[in-house]
Design a protein around this motif. Structure first.
Motif, PDB file in Angstrom:
ATOM      1  N   GLY A  98       0.819  -1.209   0.000  1.00 37.39           N
ATOM      2  CA  GLY A  98       0.000   0.000   0.000  1.00 37.39           C
ATOM      3  C   GLY A  98       0.850   1.256   0.000  1.00 37.39           C
ATOM      4  N   CYS A  99       1.972   1.196   0.701  1.00 38.77           N
ATOM      5  CA  CYS A  99       2.881   2.338   0.773  1.00 38.77           C
ATOM      6  C   CYS A  99       3.499   2.628  -0.596  1.00 38.77           C
ATOM      7  CB  CYS A  99       3.976   2.032   1.796  1.00 38.77           C
ATOM      8  SG  CYS A  99       4.868   3.497   2.355  1.00 38.77           S
ATOM      9  N   ILE A 100       3.939   1.578  -1.292  1.00 38.17           N
ATOM     10  CA  ILE A 100       4.531   1.752  -2.611  1.00 38.17           C
ATOM     11  C   ILE A 100       3.493   2.267  -3.605  1.00 38.17           C
ATOM     12  CG2 ILE A 100       5.607   0.551  -4.555  1.00 38.17           C
ATOM     13  CD1 ILE A 100       7.467   0.934  -2.191  1.00 38.17           C
ATOM     14  N   ILE A 101       2.263   1.764  -3.518  1.00 38.02           N
ATOM     15  CA  ILE A 101       1.193   2.224  -4.398  1.00 38.02           C
ATOM     16  C   ILE A 101       0.898   3.705  -4.158  1.00 38.02           C
ATOM     17  CG2 ILE A 101      -1.277   2.010  -4.893  1.00 38.02           C
ATOM     18  CD1 ILE A 101      -0.957  -1.023  -4.377  1.00 38.02           C
ATOM     19  N   PHE A 155       2.922   9.039 -15.349  1.00 41.81           N
ATOM     20  CA  PHE A 155       2.696   7.696 -14.815  1.00 41.81           C
ATOM     21  C   PHE A 155       3.726   6.679 -15.309  1.00 41.81           C
ATOM     22  CE2 PHE A 155      -1.244   9.540 -13.572  1.00 41.81           C
ATOM     23  CZ  PHE A 155      -1.686   8.779 -12.510  1.00 41.81           C
ATOM     24  N   SER A 156       4.443   6.981 -16.383  1.00 39.68           N
ATOM     25  CA  SER A 156       5.464   6.036 -16.861  1.00 39.68           C
ATOM     26  C   SER A 156       6.830   6.324 -16.254  1.00 39.68           C
ATOM     27  CB  SER A 156       5.547   6.083 -18.395  1.00 39.68           C
ATOM     28  OG  SER A 156       5.824   7.397 -18.852  1.00 39.68           O
ATOM     29  N   ILE A 157       7.187   7.606 -16.112  1.00 38.14           N
ATOM     30  CA  ILE A 157       8.503   7.959 -15.582  1.00 38.14           C
ATOM     31  C   ILE A 157       8.645   7.549 -14.121  1.00 38.14           C
ATOM     32  CG2 ILE A 157       9.984   9.916 -14.962  1.00 38.14           C
ATOM     33  CD1 ILE A 157       9.088  11.294 -17.504  1.00 38.14           C
ATOM     34  N   VAL A 158       7.587   7.732 -13.330  1.00 38.19           N
ATOM     35  CA  VAL A 158       7.657   7.429 -11.893  1.00 38.19           C
ATOM     36  C   VAL A 158       7.763   5.924 -11.645  1.00 38.19           C
ATOM     37  CG1 VAL A 158       6.391   7.654  -9.694  1.00 38.19           C
ATOM     38  CG2 VAL A 158       6.416   9.534 -11.310  1.00 38.19           C
ATOM     39  N   PHE A 159       7.469   5.126 -12.638  1.00 36.68           N
ATOM     40  CA  PHE A 159       7.544   3.672 -12.475  1.00 36.68           C
ATOM     41  C   PHE A 159       8.967   3.231 -12.115  1.00 36.68           C
ATOM     42  CE2 PHE A 159       8.013  -0.683 -14.076  1.00 36.68           C
ATOM     43  CZ  PHE A 159       6.958  -1.300 -13.417  1.00 36.68           C
ATOM     44  N   VAL A 160       9.982   3.930 -12.628  1.00 34.09           N
ATOM     45  CA  VAL A 160      11.386   3.544 -12.382  1.00 34.09           C
ATOM     46  C   VAL A 160      11.769   3.714 -10.910  1.00 34.09           C
ATOM     47  CG1 VAL A 160      13.799   4.000 -12.963  1.00 34.09           C
ATOM     48  CG2 VAL A 160      12.057   4.004 -14.760  1.00 34.09           C
ATOM     49  N   PRO A 161      11.631   4.924 -10.296  1.00 33.38           N
ATOM     50  CA  PRO A 161      11.955   5.019  -8.863  1.00 33.38           C
ATOM     51  C   PRO A 161      11.051   4.161  -7.989  1.00 33.38           C
ATOM     52  CG  PRO A 161      10.937   7.052  -9.632  1.00 33.38           C
ATOM     53  CD  PRO A 161      11.265   6.240 -10.845  1.00 33.38           C
ATOM     54  N   CYS A 162       9.808   3.968  -8.430  1.00 35.58           N
ATOM     55  CA  CYS A 162       8.889   3.102  -7.675  1.00 35.58           C
ATOM     56  C   CYS A 162       9.404   1.667  -7.665  1.00 35.58           C
ATOM     57  CB  CYS A 162       7.505   3.165  -8.297  1.00 35.58           C
ATOM     58  SG  CYS A 162       6.231   2.313  -7.352  1.00 35.58           S
ATOM     59  N   LEU A 163       9.892   1.194  -8.797  1.00 33.72           N
ATOM     60  CA  LEU A 163      10.442  -0.152  -8.887  1.00 33.72           C
ATOM     61  C   LEU A 163      11.693  -0.289  -8.030  1.00 33.72           C
ATOM     62  CD1 LEU A 163      10.137  -2.912 -10.301  1.00 33.72           C
ATOM     63  CD2 LEU A 163      11.633  -2.037 -12.114  1.00 33.72           C
ATOM     64  N   GLN A 164      12.526   0.748  -8.022  1.00 28.24           N
ATOM     65  CA  GLN A 164      13.735   0.727  -7.189  1.00 28.24           C
ATOM     66  C   GLN A 164      13.376   0.636  -5.711  1.00 28.24           C
ATOM     67  OE1 GLN A 164      15.551   4.381  -8.684  1.00 28.24           O
ATOM     68  NE2 GLN A 164      17.167   3.186  -9.677  1.00 28.24           N
ATOM     69  N   LEU A 165      12.370   1.391  -5.301  1.00 25.38           N
ATOM     70  CA  LEU A 165      11.938   1.351  -3.903  1.00 25.38           C
ATOM     71  C   LEU A 165      11.392  -0.021  -3.525  1.00 25.38           C
ATOM     72  CD1 LEU A 165      10.103   4.688  -2.992  1.00 25.38           C
ATOM     73  CD2 LEU A 165      12.147   3.737  -1.936  1.00 25.38           C
ATOM     74  N   SER A 166      10.619  -0.593  -4.413  1.00 25.67           N
ATOM     75  CA  SER A 166      10.004  -1.890  -4.111  1.00 25.67           C
ATOM     76  C   SER A 166      11.033  -3.002  -4.008  1.00 25.67           C
ATOM     77  CB  SER A 166       8.960  -2.240  -5.175  1.00 25.67           C
ATOM     78  OG  SER A 166       9.570  -2.388  -6.446  1.00 25.67           O
ATOM     79  N   ASN A 167      12.224  -2.797  -4.584  1.00 27.36           N
ATOM     80  CA  ASN A 167      13.281  -3.807  -4.509  1.00 27.36           C
ATOM     81  C   ASN A 167      14.177  -3.656  -3.287  1.00 27.36           C
ATOM     82  OD1 ASN A 167      12.610  -5.223  -6.870  1.00 27.36           O
ATOM     83  ND2 ASN A 167      13.756  -3.791  -8.165  1.00 27.36           N
ATOM     84  N   LEU A 168      13.962  -2.591  -2.497  1.00 27.65           N
ATOM     85  CA  LEU A 168      14.728  -2.416  -1.268  1.00 27.65           C
ATOM     86  C   LEU A 168      14.205  -3.364  -0.187  1.00 27.65           C
ATOM     87  CD1 LEU A 168      15.041   1.483  -1.065  1.00 27.65           C
ATOM     88  CD2 LEU A 168      16.765  -0.150  -1.864  1.00 27.65           C
ATOM     89  N   TRP A 169      15.062  -3.634   0.785  1.00 26.00           N
ATOM     90  CA  TRP A 169      14.684  -4.510   1.881  1.00 26.00           C
ATOM     91  C   TRP A 169      14.456  -3.685   3.135  1.00 26.00           C
ATOM     92  CZ3 TRP A 169      18.079  -8.245   5.127  1.00 26.00           C
ATOM     93  CH2 TRP A 169      17.236  -9.088   5.880  1.00 26.00           C
ATOM     94  N   PHE A 170      13.292  -3.837   3.747  1.00 25.34           N
ATOM     95  CA  PHE A 170      12.952  -3.161   4.995  1.00 25.34           C
ATOM     96  C   PHE A 170      12.839  -4.233   6.064  1.00 25.34           C
ATOM     97  CE2 PHE A 170      11.267  -0.707   1.478  1.00 25.34           C
ATOM     98  CZ  PHE A 170      11.761   0.558   1.746  1.00 25.34           C
ATOM     99  N   CYS A 171      13.738  -4.187   7.056  1.00 25.29           N
ATOM    100  CA  CYS A 171      13.859  -5.340   7.939  1.00 25.29           C
ATOM    101  C   CYS A 171      13.547  -5.086   9.413  1.00 25.29           C
ATOM    102  CB  CYS A 171      15.283  -5.906   7.839  1.00 25.29           C
ATOM    103  SG  CYS A 171      16.559  -4.724   8.303  1.00 25.29           S
ATOM    104  N   SER A 172      13.650  -3.843   9.896  1.00 26.68           N
ATOM    105  CA  SER A 172      13.457  -3.646  11.332  1.00 26.68           C
ATOM    106  C   SER A 172      12.650  -2.390  11.648  1.00 26.68           C
ATOM    107  CB  SER A 172      14.810  -3.591  12.049  1.00 26.68           C
ATOM    108  OG  SER A 172      15.627  -2.581  11.481  1.00 26.68           O
ATOM    109  N   LYS A 173      13.135  -1.235  11.246  1.00 25.14           N
ATOM    110  CA  LYS A 173      12.429   0.001  11.542  1.00 25.14           C
ATOM    111  C   LYS A 173      11.154   0.097  10.717  1.00 25.14           C
ATOM    112  CE  LYS A 173      16.705   2.526  12.554  1.00 25.14           C
ATOM    113  NZ  LYS A 173      17.556   3.677  12.166  1.00 25.14           N
TER     114      LYS A 173
END
Length: 311
Positions: A98-101, A155-173
């Protein structure tokens, strides 16, 4: 440098802290923001309606104003309802998906608005500097292509940073120091190496914001040169009045956007960014239709006509 020897657990939700520092004033903030949001939606819908039904406003400038109002309906709608929900019910959690969306749609509408403001500046340039060719250049088909193109690029340009964010790992905070999923607060929570993502987003922001701002600046430089060559002061005043509303909107939008995103290091001003982001996300969508209504005689006449008909 981050320590990458961490416990490999994956989080299942984030917590948007929002305005938790003002928890005692939560109900008052809820009422204020709700009223602003309702007025924003109502006024922007009203602008779209009068541009649609009033034949005297069937011109490229008002077509783009209607397009801007359409964006200003959806831009705050991505973040404000979620903020209102958290203020009244203290529901702070949001899923990673939901956050990425939310990030994707918020920045897509923001980028689309950047492009549309640049298109509106070019429209004013053609109208003032090439008046005899204005209707030929800015014909209905071209205007529609420009409007749809601003949406498509957003809507097409923002797909790139959105994809980069979705590939990050969030593990504790899990706590995001914001009322929506913004880039910098999310980056601070990641356990991955984010240096390349941060640099990529900074270049992306510079390209979009400065690119569109350059088009706007060049357009108004040529407009100013043309206006100053007019023989009478009344002609200069009339020509400049058609640009005044757009200039005010551009100043509000870019004044805050450049401060928020065009800085090499945002981490020391994250809390200030959260406060300032209220302007482009909540305040500007409210002010834009008011500015265009109060500073444009044709729009004011159309509003008076509709009000009289309703009466």
């Amino acid at each position: 440098m981050k320590n990458y020897k961490y416990n490999k657990t994956t989080i299942t939700e984030f917590r948007l802290s929002g305005f938790s520092n003002f928890r005692r004033m939560g109900h008052y903030l809820f009422v204020v923001i709700l009223v602003i949001y309702i007025v924003t939606i109502t006024t922007n819908v009203f602008i779209i309606i009068i541009v649609k039904i009033e034949k005297r406003l069937h011109k490229p400038m008002y077509f783009f104003i209607g397009g801007l109002s359409f964006i200003e309906i959806w831009y705050p709608s991505v973040t404000v309802p979620r903020l209102l929900w958290s203020l009244i019910l203290n529901k702070l959690s949001i899923s990673p998906a939901g956050c990425i969306i939310q990030f994707y749609f918020h920045f897509s509408f923001g980028v689309a608005e950047n492009f549309l403001l640049a298109i509106m500046a070019v429209d004013r340039y053609v109208a003032i500097c090439k008046p005899l060719r204005y209707t030929l250049i800015m014909n209905p088909a071209t205007c529609m292509k420009l409007l749809v193109g601003s949406w498509f690029l957003g809507f097409s340009i923002v797909f790139v940073p959105c994809l980069q964010l979705s590939n990050l790992w969030f593990c504790s905070k899990t706590e995001i120091d914001h009322y929506y999923c913004d880039f910098d607060p999310l980056i601070r929570l990641s356990c991955s190496d984010t240096s390349s993502v941060q640099m990529s987003f900074f270049v992306f922001a510079c390209f979009i914001i400065f690119g569109c701002f350059l088009v706007i600046s060049l357009s108004y430089i040529f407009i100013l040169q043309t206006i100053m060559a007019f023989s009478t002061s009344s002609s200069r005043s009339k020509a400049f009045s058609t640009c005044a509303s757009h200039l005010i909107v551009v100043t509000l939008f870019y004044g805050t956007t450049i401060f928020m995103f065009i800085r090499p290091n945002h981490s020391d001003l994250l809390h200030l960014n959260k406060i300032i982001s209220i302007i482009p996300s909540i305040v500007t969508p409210l002010l834009n239709p008011i500015i265009y209504t109060l500073r444009n005689q044709e729009v004011k006449n159309a509003v008076k006509k509709i009000v009289q008909n309703l009466s």
